[in-house]
Design an enzyme around this catalytic site. Structure first.
Site, PDB file in Angstrom:
ATOM      1  N   ASP A  24      19.679 -22.567  -2.532  1.00 48.25           N
ATOM      2  CA  ASP A  24      21.117 -22.527  -2.238  1.00 48.25           C
ATOM      3  C   ASP A  24      21.535 -22.398  -0.974  1.00 48.25           C
ATOM      4  OD1 ASP A  24      20.334 -19.854  -2.338  1.00 48.25           O
ATOM      5  OD2 ASP A  24      22.328 -19.056  -2.446  1.00 48.25           O
ATOM      6  N   THR A  29      22.767 -23.540   6.909  1.00 49.39           N
ATOM      7  CA  THR A  29      21.427 -22.862   6.766  1.00 49.39           C
ATOM      8  C   THR A  29      20.264 -24.067   6.498  1.00 49.39           C
ATOM      9  OG1 THR A  29      22.407 -20.822   6.072  1.00 49.39           O
ATOM     10  CG2 THR A  29      20.015 -21.250   5.509  1.00 49.39           C
ATOM     11  N   GLU A 177      24.604  -9.645  -5.057  1.00 53.11           N
ATOM     12  CA  GLU A 177      23.547  -9.531  -4.022  1.00 53.11           C
ATOM     13  C   GLU A 177      24.275  -8.692  -2.789  1.00 53.11           C
ATOM     14  OE1 GLU A 177      22.334 -13.126  -2.687  1.00 53.11           O
ATOM     15  OE2 GLU A 177      20.936 -12.027  -1.154  1.00 53.11           O
ATOM     16  N   LYS A 219      20.620  -8.111  -7.033  1.00 49.80           N
ATOM     17  CA  LYS A 219      19.592  -8.882  -6.089  1.00 49.80           C
ATOM     18  C   LYS A 219      19.746  -8.015  -4.755  1.00 49.80           C
ATOM     19  CE  LYS A 219      18.696 -13.118  -3.717  1.00 49.80           C
ATOM     20  NZ  LYS A 219      18.578 -14.599  -3.925  1.00 49.80           N
ATOM     21  N   GLY A 263      13.459 -12.361   5.070  1.00 48.10           N
ATOM     22  CA  GLY A 263      13.007 -12.654   6.263  1.00 48.10           C
ATOM     23  C   GLY A 263      11.657 -12.191   6.329  1.00 48.10           C
ATOM     24  N   SER A 289      13.958 -13.376  -6.472  1.00 47.21           N
ATOM     25  CA  SER A 289      14.842 -14.513  -6.306  1.00 47.21           C
ATOM     26  C   SER A 289      14.884 -14.931  -4.733  1.00 47.21           C
ATOM     27  CB  SER A 289      16.422 -14.131  -6.535  1.00 47.21           C
ATOM     28  OG  SER A 289      17.148 -14.851  -6.216  1.00 47.21           O
ATOM     29  N   GLY A 291      14.156 -17.156  -1.532  1.00 46.58           N
ATOM     30  CA  GLY A 291      14.478 -18.323  -0.870  1.00 46.58           C
ATOM     31  C   GLY A 291      13.206 -18.687   0.220  1.00 46.58           C
TER      32      GLY A 291
HETATM   33  P1  13P Z   1      15.498 -15.272   1.200  1.00 50.78           P
HETATM   34  O1  13P Z   1      14.475 -14.879   0.268  1.00 50.78           O
HETATM   35  O2  13P Z   1      15.078 -16.239   2.167  1.00 50.78           O
HETATM   36  O3  13P Z   1      16.187 -13.995   1.757  1.00 50.78           O
HETATM   37  O4  13P Z   1      16.799 -15.810   0.266  1.00 50.78           O
HETATM   38  C1  13P Z   1      17.429 -15.138  -0.593  1.00 50.78           C
HETATM   39  C2  13P Z   1      18.988 -15.509  -0.801  1.00 50.78           C
HETATM   40  O5  13P Z   1      19.361 -16.155  -1.793  1.00 50.78           O
HETATM   41  C3  13P Z   1      19.696 -14.879  -0.115  1.00 50.78           C
HETATM   42  O6  13P Z   1      21.054 -14.953  -0.335  1.00 50.78           O
END
Ligand code: 13P
Length: 339
Positions: A24, A29, A177, A219, A263, A289, A291
């Site tokens: 997302d 980003t 989150e 999260k 990160g 979850s 990214g």
């Molecule tokens: P990261 O795992 O890269 O931190 O991203 C997860 C995410 O959705 C941050 O809002």
């Protein structure tokens, strides 16, 4: 409020051995991610990249849901099928990032508050119509001298709970989150203290605003040393501190906790999740979850070239598989090498 539907969706998102792909990235980003591989962030390239991820054969064994950015929710895949339909046809639940980003906090401009509540009820109705069954809202908490302030924690917790209540009203499972950033030189103990304070405020606000705990997911960040801290905590120390912190603040009614990677390198994020699950059983499912920790090797393999799609999908599949194993406490180094 359709509590049964919310609970079923929340539980499906944390089914054993499965977790969520966060795809997302907002426009700024994804541009940053594409810059790192020298690819221009055009709508066409974003479509090709997301298509690559979502059509990876077999990833649905380990991926329960995907968080989309608004553009992707209303976009078609390369085959012409709308992305939410494509995901649903594989048994993957489509989700949507609904916040409008973290903005400077009035009166404490070094801190941030997440915006996006205005008009959210109407947007949620549109997102549900387009197939979204869960949502994400990210609050950003930075650790610095004298920060975070109580003021910052209060307003972010309030907004998270307002968002969560609106989602549930619309039949959408909210992922709540509150991210304590890993930037800075703080140690593990300071990360734990700030996460403690954050989670206390968040669960107070969720209670005040009558959010159904059984129909949401948390999260959080893991409890880790700051990126610039000279004393980097071991995988075991991170796992123990994170579980200790979560047990103090997250009611057992919450079906699942899905970590962000924040990160951390991909393999470290997997090892942390695995170590936490080995300390179980826990009152909630503990999954991912991610990214960056799911996408980084795929992005590096792709480089915007159609001839690299297969290699990129292989790299993404491996991360999904390893994290699926970590969600059960079954991950081993050998899984990385066998690939
Ligand atoms: P990261 O795992 O890269 O931190 O991203 C997860 C995410 O959705 C941050 O809002």
């Amino acid at each position: 409020m359709d509590s049964d539907k919310l609970m079923r969706t929340a539980q499906a998102l944390v089914a054993s051995g499965k977790g969520i792909l966060a795809a997302d990235e907002s426009s700024p980003t994804i541009k940053k991610r594409f810059d790192s591989i020298d690819v221009e962030s055009t709508e066409e390239n974003r479509q090709a990249y997301r298509d690559l991820l979502f059509t990876t054969d077999g990833a649905e064994e380990f991926i329960s849901g995907v968080i989309l950015y608004e553009e992707t929710l209303f976009q078609k895949g390369l085959s012409g099928t709308p992305f939410p339909e494509l995901l649903s046809s594989k048994g993957v639940i489509p989700g949507i990032k609904v916040d409008k980003g973290a903005k400077p906090l009035a009166g404490s401009p070094n801190e941030k508050v997440t915006e996006g509540l205005d008009g959210l009820r109407d947007r949620l109705a549109d997102y549900a119509k387009a197939g979204a069954r869960f949502a994400k809202w990210r609050a950003v908490i930075d650790i610095a001298d004298g920060e975070p302030t109580d003021y910052c924690l209060d307003v972010n917790a309030h907004a998270l709970a307002r968002y969560a209540a609106l989602c549930q009203e619309a039949g959408i499972v909210p992922i709540v989150e509150p991210e304590v950033l890993m930037d800075g030189g703080h140690d593990l103990a300071r990360c734990e203290a700030v996460t403690d304070a954050t989670l206390i405020k968040v669960f107070e606000a969720l209670k005040t605003q009558q959010v159904l705990l059984e129909g949401m997911l948390l999260k959080p960040n893991m409890i880790i040393s700051g990126k610039k801290c000279g004393d980097q905590a071991s995988v075991q120390a991170v796992a123990e501190a994170t579980i200790r912190c979560l047990k103090r603040h997250v009611p057992a009614a919450v079906p699942g906790i899905v970590f962000l990677s924040g990160g951390q390198s991909d393999e470290v994020a997997t090892a942390h999740l695995d170590a936490m699950n080995r300390l179980g059983p826990h009152p909630w499912q503990l999954s991912f979850s991610y990214g960056r920790a799911l996408q980084a090797p795929a992005l590096a393999a792709w480089r915007g070239k159609p001839e690299n799609v297969e290699a990129a999908q292989k790299a993404y599949y491996l991360r999904a598989k390893c994290n699926g194993a970590a969600a059960r406490g079954d991950y081993s180094d050998a899984m990385e090498k066998a690939a």
